[in-house]
Scaffold this active site. Sequence first.
Site, short mmCIF file in Angstrom:
data_model
loop_
_atom_site.label_atom_id
_atom_site.label_comp_id
_atom_site.label_asym_id
_atom_site.label_seq_id
_atom_site.Cartn_x
_atom_site.Cartn_y
_atom_site.Cartn_z
N ASP A 1 1.01 -1.23 -0.02
CA ASP A 1 -0.08 0.08 0.05
C ASP A 1 0.94 1.07 0.07
O ASP A 1 2.38 1.10 -0.31
CB ASP A 1 -1.02 -0.23 1.09
CG ASP A 1 -0.40 0.12 2.63
OD1 ASP A 1 0.94 0.38 2.48
OD2 ASP A 1 -1.15 0.12 3.51
N CYS B 1 3.24 -2.68 4.17
CA CYS B 1 2.63 -1.48 4.43
C CYS B 1 3.12 -0.65 5.49
O CYS B 1 4.25 -0.98 5.77
CB CYS B 1 1.02 -2.24 4.89
SG CYS B 1 0.86 -3.10 6.44
N GLY B 2 2.50 0.05 6.18
CA GLY B 2 2.99 1.07 7.09
C GLY B 2 3.58 0.19 8.20
O GLY B 2 4.91 0.52 8.56
N THR B 3 3.14 -0.73 8.68
CA THR B 3 3.67 -1.84 9.90
C THR B 3 3.96 -2.88 9.08
O THR B 3 4.54 -3.67 9.75
CB THR B 3 2.49 -1.91 10.95
OG1 THR B 3 1.53 -2.44 10.54
CG2 THR B 3 2.13 -0.40 11.60
N GLY B 4 3.61 -3.36 8.34
CA GLY B 4 3.53 -4.83 7.86
C GLY B 4 2.44 -5.89 8.50
O GLY B 4 2.21 -6.70 7.76
N ILE B 5 1.82 -5.31 9.21
CA ILE B 5 0.84 -6.14 10.25
C ILE B 5 -0.43 -6.10 9.36
O ILE B 5 -0.95 -7.45 9.06
CB ILE B 5 0.49 -5.31 11.55
CG1 ILE B 5 1.81 -5.64 12.45
CG2 ILE B 5 -0.66 -6.22 12.24
CD1 ILE B 5 1.50 -4.61 13.69
N HIS C 1 12.31 -22.61 10.38
CA HIS C 1 11.48 -23.32 11.12
C HIS C 1 10.07 -23.47 10.68
O HIS C 1 9.55 -24.25 10.96
CB HIS C 1 11.56 -22.95 12.40
CG HIS C 1 12.80 -23.34 13.40
ND1 HIS C 1 13.06 -23.03 14.85
CD2 HIS C 1 14.06 -23.83 12.72
CE1 HIS C 1 14.33 -23.37 14.90
NE2 HIS C 1 14.76 -23.87 13.88
N HIS D 1 10.14 -29.85 12.49
CA HIS D 1 9.67 -28.57 11.88
C HIS D 1 8.35 -28.88 10.74
O HIS D 1 7.49 -27.93 10.72
CB HIS D 1 10.77 -27.86 11.29
CG HIS D 1 11.54 -27.04 12.29
ND1 HIS D 1 11.18 -26.69 13.70
CD2 HIS D 1 12.91 -27.49 12.52
CE1 HIS D 1 12.33 -26.43 14.26
NE2 HIS D 1 13.19 -27.02 13.69
C1 RB5 Z 1 -2.03 2.73 6.33
O1 RB5 Z 1 -2.08 4.18 7.06
C2 RB5 Z 1 -1.56 1.92 7.33
O2 RB5 Z 1 -2.79 1.86 8.26
C3 RB5 Z 1 -1.36 0.37 6.74
O3 RB5 Z 1 -0.16 0.82 5.83
C4 RB5 Z 1 -0.58 -0.48 7.56
O4 RB5 Z 1 0.13 -0.17 8.59
C5 RB5 Z 1 -1.61 -1.29 8.29
O5 RB5 Z 1 -1.36 -2.23 8.95
#
Ligand code: RB5
Length: 150
Positions: free
Chosen positions: A7, A64-68, A97, A133
């Site tokens: 994103d 993305c911003g966090t990868g999460i 693993h 594993h």
């Molecule tokens: C976008 O602002 C941000 O929420 C997205 O890149 C991501 O970090 C979500 O997990």
Amino acid sequence: MIVLANDHGGLVLKQPIIEVLETLKLPYKDLGTNSTESTDYPIWGYRAAKLVASGACERGIIFCGTGIGISLAANKVKGIRCVVCTDCFSAQMSRAHNNANMLALGGRVVGPDLAKMIARIWLETPFDGGERHSRRVDQIMGVETGKEPV
Ligand code: RB5
């Protein structure tokens, strides 16, 4: 073939990771986005994950911003084991693993040089393949077909 997708929050990491892929001479497919305009990360995580799950691409790296958020979206696709990594040890273990087939990185969490180190280690580390594993990865994946880990 390595699929890339992101994103707007992850865009900053794409070029550094392309440099790693080019150094390792690994072909890649970039699904986008290549714009800084706000967009919804589930779209990109899902699209990349479908290509890995279908076998069209061997592995994927998504941002993305966090990868999460993008990793959560990718992990909803059957066959995907996507990991968020912010350090090299986790990147290595996620391959050795857990046989992770997708890596998620956060453009607002890790800098480009650390992201490159993480990606390189993740791309170069094979699955350990040992019975212990393999059994555990099979237990994870079995849940997708209603099998409870025992
Ligand atoms: C976008 O602002 C941000 O929420 C997205 O890149 C991501 O970090 C979500 O997990």
